[in-house]
Structures are given as structure tokens and as C-alpha cells.
Design a protein around this motif. Structure first.
Motif, PDB file in Angstrom:
ATOM      1  N   THR A  24      47.189  48.705  38.800  1.00  0.00           N
ATOM      2  CA  THR A  24      47.015  49.379  40.092  1.00  0.00           C
ATOM      3  C   THR A  24      48.210  49.104  41.005  1.00  0.00           C
ATOM      4  OG1 THR A  24      44.624  49.249  39.895  1.00  0.00           O
ATOM      5  CG2 THR A  24      45.517  49.616  42.111  1.00  0.00           C
ATOM      6  N   ALA A  25      48.646  47.856  41.044  1.00  0.00           N
ATOM      7  CA  ALA A  25      49.808  47.504  41.872  1.00  0.00           C
ATOM      8  C   ALA A  25      51.068  48.215  41.373  1.00  0.00           C
ATOM      9  CB  ALA A  25      50.010  45.990  41.876  1.00  0.00           C
ATOM     10  N   ALA A  26      51.229  48.274  40.064  1.00  0.00           N
ATOM     11  CA  ALA A  26      52.401  48.955  39.494  1.00  0.00           C
ATOM     12  C   ALA A  26      52.380  50.439  39.850  1.00  0.00           C
ATOM     13  CB  ALA A  26      52.447  48.763  37.981  1.00  0.00           C
ATOM     14  N   ASP A  27      51.209  51.052  39.771  1.00  0.00           N
ATOM     15  CA  ASP A  27      51.090  52.465  40.152  1.00  0.00           C
ATOM     16  C   ASP A  27      51.417  52.650  41.629  1.00  0.00           C
ATOM     17  OD1 ASP A  27      50.336  53.113  37.578  1.00  0.00           O
ATOM     18  OD2 ASP A  27      48.189  53.245  38.041  1.00  0.00           O
ATOM     19  N   HIS A  28      50.925  51.747  42.455  1.00  0.00           N
ATOM     20  CA  HIS A  28      51.196  51.829  43.897  1.00  0.00           C
ATOM     21  C   HIS A  28      52.690  51.691  44.175  1.00  0.00           C
ATOM     22  CE1 HIS A  28      50.788  51.365  48.188  1.00  0.00           C
ATOM     23  NE2 HIS A  28      51.396  50.203  48.125  1.00  0.00           N
ATOM     24  N   LEU A  29      53.325  50.692  43.557  1.00  0.00           N
ATOM     25  CA  LEU A  29      54.759  50.488  43.765  1.00  0.00           C
ATOM     26  C   LEU A  29      55.558  51.696  43.299  1.00  0.00           C
ATOM     27  CD1 LEU A  29      57.089  48.680  44.636  1.00  0.00           C
ATOM     28  CD2 LEU A  29      57.018  47.617  42.366  1.00  0.00           C
ATOM     29  N   SER A  30      55.175  52.240  42.162  1.00  0.00           N
ATOM     30  CA  SER A  30      55.843  53.432  41.654  1.00  0.00           C
ATOM     31  C   SER A  30      55.723  54.584  42.651  1.00  0.00           C
ATOM     32  CB  SER A  30      55.254  53.831  40.303  1.00  0.00           C
ATOM     33  OG  SER A  30      55.879  54.991  39.827  1.00  0.00           O
ATOM     34  N   GLY A  31      54.560  54.734  43.250  1.00  0.00           N
ATOM     35  CA  GLY A  31      54.357  55.788  44.247  1.00  0.00           C
ATOM     36  C   GLY A  31      55.193  55.575  45.493  1.00  0.00           C
ATOM     37  N   VAL A  32      55.243  54.340  45.966  1.00  0.00           N
ATOM     38  CA  VAL A  32      56.040  54.024  47.155  1.00  0.00           C
ATOM     39  C   VAL A  32      57.517  54.315  46.886  1.00  0.00           C
ATOM     40  CG1 VAL A  32      56.863  52.121  48.619  1.00  0.00           C
ATOM     41  CG2 VAL A  32      54.426  52.329  48.095  1.00  0.00           C
ATOM     42  N   LEU A  37      64.905  50.667  48.192  1.00  0.00           N
ATOM     43  CA  LEU A  37      64.832  50.847  46.741  1.00  0.00           C
ATOM     44  C   LEU A  37      65.461  49.651  46.031  1.00  0.00           C
ATOM     45  CD1 LEU A  37      65.818  54.597  46.147  1.00  0.00           C
ATOM     46  CD2 LEU A  37      63.577  53.546  45.789  1.00  0.00           C
ATOM     47  N   CYS A  38      66.615  49.235  46.501  1.00  0.00           N
ATOM     48  CA  CYS A  38      67.305  48.104  45.879  1.00  0.00           C
ATOM     49  C   CYS A  38      66.478  46.821  45.981  1.00  0.00           C
ATOM     50  CB  CYS A  38      68.673  47.878  46.529  1.00  0.00           C
ATOM     51  SG  CYS A  38      69.870  49.184  46.219  1.00  0.00           S
ATOM     52  N   LEU A  39      65.969  46.548  47.159  1.00  0.00           N
ATOM     53  CA  LEU A  39      65.174  45.329  47.353  1.00  0.00           C
ATOM     54  C   LEU A  39      63.987  45.285  46.407  1.00  0.00           C
ATOM     55  CD1 LEU A  39      65.204  45.149  51.252  1.00  0.00           C
ATOM     56  CD2 LEU A  39      66.264  43.503  49.687  1.00  0.00           C
ATOM     57  N   MET A  40      63.305  46.401  46.265  1.00  0.00           N
ATOM     58  CA  MET A  40      62.130  46.433  45.392  1.00  0.00           C
ATOM     59  C   MET A  40      62.534  46.381  43.921  1.00  0.00           C
ATOM     60  SD  MET A  40      59.384  48.837  47.354  1.00  0.00           S
ATOM     61  CE  MET A  40      60.455  50.121  47.949  1.00  0.00           C
ATOM     62  N   ALA A  41      63.568  47.113  43.544  1.00  0.00           N
ATOM     63  CA  ALA A  41      63.993  47.135  42.142  1.00  0.00           C
ATOM     64  C   ALA A  41      64.500  45.766  41.697  1.00  0.00           C
ATOM     65  CB  ALA A  41      65.061  48.198  41.933  1.00  0.00           C
ATOM     66  N   VAL A  86      56.853  45.657  37.492  1.00  0.00           N
ATOM     67  CA  VAL A  86      56.465  46.852  36.756  1.00  0.00           C
ATOM     68  C   VAL A  86      56.178  47.934  37.802  1.00  0.00           C
ATOM     69  CG1 VAL A  86      54.716  47.875  35.254  1.00  0.00           C
ATOM     70  CG2 VAL A  86      55.501  45.533  34.838  1.00  0.00           C
ATOM     71  N   GLY A  87      56.670  49.118  37.575  1.00  0.00           N
ATOM     72  CA  GLY A  87      56.484  50.208  38.533  1.00  0.00           C
ATOM     73  C   GLY A  87      57.687  50.443  39.425  1.00  0.00           C
ATOM     74  N   ALA A  88      58.595  49.465  39.468  1.00  0.00           N
ATOM     75  CA  ALA A  88      59.810  49.638  40.261  1.00  0.00           C
ATOM     76  C   ALA A  88      60.742  50.566  39.500  1.00  0.00           C
ATOM     77  CB  ALA A  88      60.484  48.291  40.502  1.00  0.00           C
ATOM     78  N   ARG A  89      61.248  51.560  40.188  1.00  0.00           N
ATOM     79  CA  ARG A  89      62.138  52.504  39.515  1.00  0.00           C
ATOM     80  C   ARG A  89      63.262  52.913  40.439  1.00  0.00           C
ATOM     81  NH1 ARG A  89      60.463  58.255  40.086  1.00  0.00           N
ATOM     82  NH2 ARG A  89      58.918  58.338  41.730  1.00  0.00           N
ATOM     83  N   VAL A  90      64.346  53.304  39.824  1.00  0.00           N
ATOM     84  CA  VAL A  90      65.512  53.800  40.551  1.00  0.00           C
ATOM     85  C   VAL A  90      65.951  55.089  39.870  1.00  0.00           C
ATOM     86  CG1 VAL A  90      66.281  51.531  41.378  1.00  0.00           C
ATOM     87  CG2 VAL A  90      67.064  52.359  39.154  1.00  0.00           C
ATOM     88  N   PRO A  91      66.758  55.893  40.540  1.00  0.00           N
ATOM     89  CA  PRO A  91      67.224  57.136  39.915  1.00  0.00           C
ATOM     90  C   PRO A  91      68.216  56.857  38.785  1.00  0.00           C
ATOM     91  CG  PRO A  91      68.334  56.807  41.999  1.00  0.00           C
ATOM     92  CD  PRO A  91      67.289  55.722  41.891  1.00  0.00           C
ATOM     93  N   GLU A  92      68.519  57.880  38.051  1.00  0.00           N
ATOM     94  CA  GLU A  92      69.542  57.791  37.008  1.00  0.00           C
ATOM     95  C   GLU A  92      70.888  57.455  37.656  1.00  0.00           C
ATOM     96  OE1 GLU A  92      69.242  58.104  33.597  1.00  0.00           O
ATOM     97  OE2 GLU A  92      67.098  58.022  34.055  1.00  0.00           O
TER      98      GLU A  92
END
Length: 126
Positions: A13-21, A57-61, A66-72
Motif C-alpha cells: 500500500t505504501a509503495a502504491d501511494h509513493l508511486s502515485g505521489v 523526485l530526487c529526495l524520494m528516489a 519500492v514505488g519510487a520512480r524517476v523518468p527515463e
């Protein structure tokens, strides 16, 4: 998988939330980059918030949750080019205080380069 630890981000659930944020931050940046370049000028809303969103984005990545993502990488590099081109064309018209222009340019480049490096790292890990 459910829960794998006691941390705030150690569950599906947390990973899904982080991914959404993070997805919302990416969407905001994408919208600003696709919009009228005037909106990216240093004294405009997106000209201020895009670097903030990139920094978030950088701080979270960097936490490697799990769920943290950055662009290509190519997208991150494109954002930097687009943003800095507008910034360089317009900053002098605002008559910045002595030293501000150089210091702000360095901070913006550091911020975008950080995102590019994270994007490259994530791309290589796949």
C-alpha cells in the motif's frame, strides 16, 4: 507480498501511494514542459515549482523505497535542456542581484543533473 518491514514505506500500500505521489510530480513537470515556455520563466509559477518538483523526485528516489520512480534518462535530460534554455533566455530581463544569476544557475544545473544521474542509475539497474 503485503508488508515486508516496519518502516513507513515497507508495504504494498505504501509503495502504491509513493508511486502515485511521484507520478503526480512527474505529471506536473510534464505539463509544464509541454506548455507555453513563458510559464517556465524564472518569475512564473512553473519556473519556480518545476525545480521544486525535480528536487522532491530526487529526495524520494534517493531513499530507494519500492514505488519510487524517476523518468527515463532521455526525458530527464530533455527537461533540463528545456528548462535551462528558457531560464538562460529570460533571467537577465529580471535584472537579478549581483551573484544571484550564477548561484541560481549552478543550483538548477545541480538539481537537474541529480535527476539525470538517478534516472541513469535506475535504467542501468533494470
Amino acid at each position: 507480498m503485503g508488508t515486508w518491514g516496519s518502516g513507513n514505506f515497507d508495504s504494498d500500500t505504501a509503495a502504491d501511494h509513493l508511486s502515485g505521489v511521484m507520478g503526480r510530480l512527474v505529471s506536473e513537470i510534464e505539463e509544464a514542459m509541454a506548455g507555453d515556455p513563458v510559464g517556465l520563466e524564472p518569475d512564473e509559477y512553473d519556473g519556480v515549482t518545476v525545480p521544486c518538483n525535480v528536487e522532491l523526485l530526487c529526495l524520494m528516489a534517493e531513499q530507494h523505497h519500492v514505488g519510487a520512480r524517476v523518468p527515463e534518462p532521455a526525458v530527464a535530460e530533455g527537461w533540463k535542456t528545456t528548462f535551462m534554455d528558457v531560464w538562460e533566455r529570460t533571467i537577465d530581463g529580471l535584472e537579478p542581484a549581483q551573484g544571484y544569476k550564477e548561484d541560481r544557475r549552478a543550483e538548477l544545473i545541480r538539481t537537474f543533473d541529480r535527476l539525470v544521474a538517478l534516472a541513469k542509475q535506475r535504467h542501468e539497474e533494470r
